[in-house]
Design an enzyme around this catalytic site. Structure first.
Site, PDB file in Angstrom:
ATOM      1  CB  THR A 176      -0.851  -0.007   1.268  1.00  0.00           C
ATOM      2  OG1 THR A 176      -1.379   1.365   1.256  1.00  0.00           O
ATOM      3  CG2 THR A 176      -0.128  -0.353   2.467  1.00  0.00           C
ATOM      4  CE1 TYR A 205      -4.062  -2.266   5.035  1.00  0.00           C
ATOM      5  CE2 TYR A 205      -3.323   0.251   4.467  1.00  0.00           C
ATOM      6  CZ  TYR A 205      -3.799  -1.174   4.233  1.00  0.00           C
ATOM      7  OH  TYR A 205      -3.803  -1.548   2.620  1.00  0.00           O
TER       8      TYR A 205
HETATM    9  N1  LIG Z   1      -8.838  -1.015  -1.170  1.00  0.00           N
HETATM   10  C1  LIG Z   1      -7.633  -0.351  -1.249  1.00  0.00           C
HETATM   11  O1  LIG Z   1      -7.863   0.901  -1.731  1.00  0.00           O
HETATM   12  C2  LIG Z   1      -6.395  -0.850  -0.988  1.00  0.00           C
HETATM   13  C3  LIG Z   1      -5.066  -0.013  -1.262  1.00  0.00           C
HETATM   14  C4  LIG Z   1      -3.954  -0.537  -0.969  1.00  0.00           C
HETATM   15  C5  LIG Z   1      -3.669  -1.776  -0.417  1.00  0.00           C
HETATM   16  N2  LIG Z   1      -4.880  -2.674  -0.493  1.00  0.00           N
HETATM   17  C6  LIG Z   1      -4.738  -3.931   0.046  1.00  0.00           C
HETATM   18  O2  LIG Z   1      -5.381  -4.828  -0.925  1.00  0.00           O
HETATM   19  C7  LIG Z   1      -5.878  -6.165  -0.373  1.00  0.00           C
HETATM   20  C8  LIG Z   1      -7.261  -6.293  -0.797  1.00  0.00           C
HETATM   21  O3  LIG Z   1      -7.796  -5.152  -0.172  1.00  0.00           O
HETATM   22  P1  LIG Z   1      -9.528  -5.206  -0.609  1.00  0.00           P
HETATM   23  O4  LIG Z   1      -9.808  -3.533  -0.721  1.00  0.00           O
HETATM   24  O5  LIG Z   1     -10.100  -6.327  -1.539  1.00  0.00           O
HETATM   25  O6  LIG Z   1     -10.246  -5.503   0.744  1.00  0.00           O
HETATM   26  P2  LIG Z   1     -11.190  -6.743   1.286  1.00  0.00           P
HETATM   27  O7  LIG Z   1     -11.605  -6.460   2.821  1.00  0.00           O
HETATM   28  O8  LIG Z   1     -12.362  -6.613   0.428  1.00  0.00           O
HETATM   29  O9  LIG Z   1     -10.643  -8.170   1.040  1.00  0.00           O
HETATM   30  C9  LIG Z   1      -9.788  -8.872   1.880  1.00  0.00           C
HETATM   31  C10 LIG Z   1     -10.255 -10.169   2.076  1.00  0.00           C
HETATM   32  O10 LIG Z   1      -9.391 -10.836   2.793  1.00  0.00           O
HETATM   33  C11 LIG Z   1     -10.257 -11.560   3.713  1.00  0.00           C
HETATM   34  N3  LIG Z   1      -9.286 -11.847   4.832  1.00  0.00           N
HETATM   35  C12 LIG Z   1      -8.918 -10.875   5.971  1.00  0.00           C
HETATM   36  N4  LIG Z   1      -8.554 -11.322   6.808  1.00  0.00           N
HETATM   37  C13 LIG Z   1      -8.008 -12.571   6.408  1.00  0.00           C
HETATM   38  C14 LIG Z   1      -7.771 -13.745   7.316  1.00  0.00           C
HETATM   39  N5  LIG Z   1      -6.931 -13.574   8.265  1.00  0.00           N
HETATM   40  N6  LIG Z   1      -7.611 -15.046   6.780  1.00  0.00           N
HETATM   41  C15 LIG Z   1      -8.190 -15.345   5.578  1.00  0.00           C
HETATM   42  N7  LIG Z   1      -8.849 -14.239   4.931  1.00  0.00           N
HETATM   43  C16 LIG Z   1      -8.731 -13.173   5.248  1.00  0.00           C
HETATM   44  C17 LIG Z   1     -11.425 -11.062   3.577  1.00  0.00           C
HETATM   45  O11 LIG Z   1     -12.639 -11.986   3.977  1.00  0.00           O
HETATM   46  C18 LIG Z   1     -11.640 -10.369   2.213  1.00  0.00           C
HETATM   47  O12 LIG Z   1     -12.270 -11.369   1.476  1.00  0.00           O
HETATM   48  C19 LIG Z   1      -5.287  -5.909   1.060  1.00  0.00           C
HETATM   49  O13 LIG Z   1      -4.158  -6.566   1.356  1.00  0.00           O
HETATM   50  C20 LIG Z   1      -5.357  -4.469   1.359  1.00  0.00           C
HETATM   51  O14 LIG Z   1      -4.373  -4.200   2.486  1.00  0.00           O
HETATM   52  C21 LIG Z   1      -5.990  -2.379  -0.524  1.00  0.00           C
HETATM   53  O1  LIG Z   2     -16.310   9.386   4.867  1.00  0.00           O
HETATM   54  C1  LIG Z   2     -15.338   9.737   4.509  1.00  0.00           C
HETATM   55  C2  LIG Z   2     -14.277   8.786   4.026  1.00  0.00           C
HETATM   56  C3  LIG Z   2     -12.902   9.248   3.921  1.00  0.00           C
HETATM   57  N1  LIG Z   2     -12.591  10.406   3.817  1.00  0.00           N
HETATM   58  C4  LIG Z   2     -11.265  11.129   3.535  1.00  0.00           C
HETATM   59  O2  LIG Z   2     -11.090  10.708   2.088  1.00  0.00           O
HETATM   60  C5  LIG Z   2      -9.552  10.351   1.895  1.00  0.00           C
HETATM   61  C6  LIG Z   2      -9.568   8.957   1.355  1.00  0.00           C
HETATM   62  O3  LIG Z   2     -10.149   7.974   2.484  1.00  0.00           O
HETATM   63  P1  LIG Z   2     -10.074   6.562   2.244  1.00  0.00           P
HETATM   64  O4  LIG Z   2     -11.211   6.329   0.987  1.00  0.00           O
HETATM   65  O5  LIG Z   2     -10.708   5.879   3.529  1.00  0.00           O
HETATM   66  O6  LIG Z   2      -8.941   5.868   1.847  1.00  0.00           O
HETATM   67  P2  LIG Z   2      -7.466   5.681   2.642  1.00  0.00           P
HETATM   68  O7  LIG Z   2      -7.682   6.271   3.924  1.00  0.00           O
HETATM   69  O8  LIG Z   2      -6.542   6.875   1.808  1.00  0.00           O
HETATM   70  O9  LIG Z   2      -6.825   4.290   2.410  1.00  0.00           O
HETATM   71  C7  LIG Z   2      -7.026   3.942   1.237  1.00  0.00           C
HETATM   72  O10 LIG Z   2      -6.010   3.776   0.421  1.00  0.00           O
HETATM   73  C8  LIG Z   2      -4.776   3.354   1.103  1.00  0.00           C
HETATM   74  C9  LIG Z   2      -3.599   3.462  -0.026  1.00  0.00           C
HETATM   75  O11 LIG Z   2      -3.614   5.155  -0.291  1.00  0.00           O
HETATM   76  C10 LIG Z   2      -4.872   2.137   1.163  1.00  0.00           C
HETATM   77  O12 LIG Z   2      -3.843   1.382   1.741  1.00  0.00           O
HETATM   78  C11 LIG Z   2      -5.864   1.600   2.250  1.00  0.00           C
HETATM   79  O13 LIG Z   2      -6.171   0.004   2.338  1.00  0.00           O
HETATM   80  C12 LIG Z   2      -7.313   2.290   1.643  1.00  0.00           C
HETATM   81  O14 LIG Z   2      -8.019   2.053   2.489  1.00  0.00           O
HETATM   82  C13 LIG Z   2      -8.806  10.644   3.551  1.00  0.00           C
HETATM   83  O15 LIG Z   2      -8.545  11.912   3.334  1.00  0.00           O
HETATM   84  C14 LIG Z   2     -10.308  10.474   4.261  1.00  0.00           C
HETATM   85  O16 LIG Z   2      -9.934  11.160   5.682  1.00  0.00           O
HETATM   86  C15 LIG Z   2     -13.597  11.552   4.140  1.00  0.00           C
HETATM   87  O17 LIG Z   2     -13.403  12.852   4.360  1.00  0.00           O
HETATM   88  N2  LIG Z   2     -14.710  11.279   4.792  1.00  0.00           N
END
Ligand SMILES: NC(=O)c1ccc[n+]([C@@H]2O[C@H](COP(=O)([O-])OP(=O)(O)OC[C@H]3O[C@@H](n4cnc5c(N)ncnc54)[C@H](O)[C@@H]3O)[C@@H](O)[C@H]2O)c1
Ligand SMILES: O=c1ccn([C@@H]2O[C@H](COP(=O)(O)OP(=O)(O)O[C@H]3O[C@H](CO)[C@@H](O)[C@H](O)[C@H]3O)[C@@H](O)[C@H]2O)c(=O)[nH]1
Length: 325
Positions: free
Chosen positions: A116, A140
């Site tokens: 991330t 995180y």
């Molecule tokens: N969504 C974002 O913006 C974002 C940004 C940066 C990195 N990531 C990373 O991408 C990956 C996927 O994120 P996502 O947005 O799809 O989230 P998500 O919560 O939709 O997916 C995570 C999945 O992992 C499973 N899981 C969680 N803990 C587990 C455990 N202990 N054992 C087995 N399964 C488990 C959950 O059930 C879920 O299906 C994560 O590693 C997250 O840190 C996400």
């Molecule tokens: O109701 C809301 C939700 C979010 N925010 C703001 O919007 C921005 C983006 O927030 P969010 O969408 O929650 O994403 P992040 O906290 O930036 O984190 C995401 O993006 C990261 C990478 O940049 C990943 O690692 C994380 O898993 C993923 O949750 C931040 O400034 C928040 O404070 C608001 O103002 N109001």
């Protein structure tokens, strides 16, 4: 290829499973369904189990014998990690250690890992490059950086591990074919919450902080479409299988949008002028995160297709309107 996908029932993992399935690979998703949904796993088999169940994890990997592991399973919310840090260290870091041990015991050599932008903390300058300092400002981010270090150290220890670590920026949007999208009941993400406010499921949207050192005072993020990110995993896998060296790549578009700009776009696309309230800063939020993705474009030939915030919001909105939680 046989590919094990941890977290394949989650938002990002399920989009990758769809692409891998369409390419004809043999897939096994390992997921505890804590936030994932079995209906999201469109291809291959699903084992419902936890990364912290070491015995089960080893047994599954031993029986399946994957060529490649893609590791998505993790807890993902920055604010939740501030409130419950031990859970994040346990599930994200210890979970990754369990996976690495199981891979070593069973001889799996290729890993693609979900990291991330949060590993950079507050970058000195943006867009941020892979070699810039990493100093997370929330548990995180630390849990992911510690996992990165464990992966790198294992690969340097004599075990023939080849890895690609992908540092995602803010992932959003839904499958343009409408088969997949975010299926979680709750979300802490900005675009998700804004859409649910537009739908009338939330009474108002809060803006967390208006006093950041950015042009409009709200945080800036680099929003990337989930399908562009999903393709980066396929590119990473091919790169490794073709003999590429282990490496770390940012995955983002290099264009930042403030919270207020995103809200304006969501209002424009949904046609709903929903209520917005200004609130204090959310703990653990860096002011600005924007990717320099030159390296992944050069080394993996990754090419984004959907780099348009309106398209991202549009696909997410269509999904929100069609999906029943
Ligand atoms: N969504 C974002 O913006 C974002 C940004 C940066 C990195 N990531 C990373 O991408 C990956 C996927 O994120 P996502 O947005 O799809 O989230 P998500 O919560 O939709 O997916 C995570 C999945 O992992 C499973 N899981 C969680 N803990 C587990 C455990 N202990 N054992 C087995 N399964 C488990 C959950 O059930 C879920 O299906 C994560 O590693 C997250 O840190 C996400
Ligand atoms: O109701 C809301 C939700 C979010 N925010 C703001 O919007 C921005 C983006 O927030 P969010 O969408 O929650 O994403 P992040 O906290 O930036 O984190 C995401 O993006 C990261 C990478 O940049 C990943 O690692 C994380 O898993 C993923 O949750 C931040 O400034 C928040 O404070 C608001 O103002 N109001």
């Amino acid at each position: 290829m046989k590919i094990l996908i941890t977290g394949g029932a989650g938002y990002i993992g399920s989009h990758v499973v769809k692409l891998l399935g369409e390419l004809g690979h043999t897939l096994l998703t390992y997921d505890n369904l804590s936030t994932g949904n079995p209906k999201a796993v469109l291809y291959g088999d699903l084992v419902v189990a936890d990364l912290l169940d070491e015995g089960k994890l080893k047994e599954v990997i031993k029986n399946f014998k994957p060529h490649v592991v893609m590791h998505f399973a993790a807890k993902i919310s920055v604010p939740e990690s501030v409130k419950d840090p031990l859970r994040y260290y346990r599930e994200n870091f210890c979970g990754t250690l369990n996976l690495l041990s199981a891979m070593v015991e069973t001889g799996v050599r290729y890993l693609v890992f979900s990291s991330t932008a949060a590993v950079y903390g507050i970058p000195k300058s943006v867009p941020v490059k892979e070699e810039d300092p990493t100093l997370p400002i929330n548990p995180y981010g630390w849990s992911k950086l510690m996992s990165e270090i464990a992966i790198k150290d294992l690969a340097s220890s004599g075990y023939p591990l080849k890895f690609v670590i992908l540092r995602y920026f803010n992932v959003a949007g839904a499958d343009p074919e409408g088969k997949l999208g975010y299926m979680g009941k709750d979300t802490t993400h900005l675009i998700g919450r804004a859409l649910r406010t537009a739908k009338g499921e939330l009474p108002y949207l809060e803006v967390y902080g208006t006093d950041y050192p950015t042009p409009d005072g709200t945080c800036i993020r680099d929003y990337i479409h989930v399908m562009d990110l999903a393709r980066a995993h396929i590119d990473a896998m091919h790169y490794l299988l073709e003999g590429g060296e282990s490496d770390i790549f940012n995955v983002g578009y290099g264009q930042g949008y403030s919270v207020l700009e995103v809200i304006d776009k969501v209002k424009q696309i949904t046609g709903v002028d929903f209520p917005v309230r200004y609130a204090g800063r959310r703990e653990g939020d860096p002011p600005e995160l924007v990717a320099d993705s030159t390296k992944i474009k050069k080394r993996l030939s990754w090419r984004p297709i959907y780099y348009d915030i309106s398209f991202i919001i549009n696909t997410a909105w269509k999904w929100e309107m069609s999906y029943i939680y």
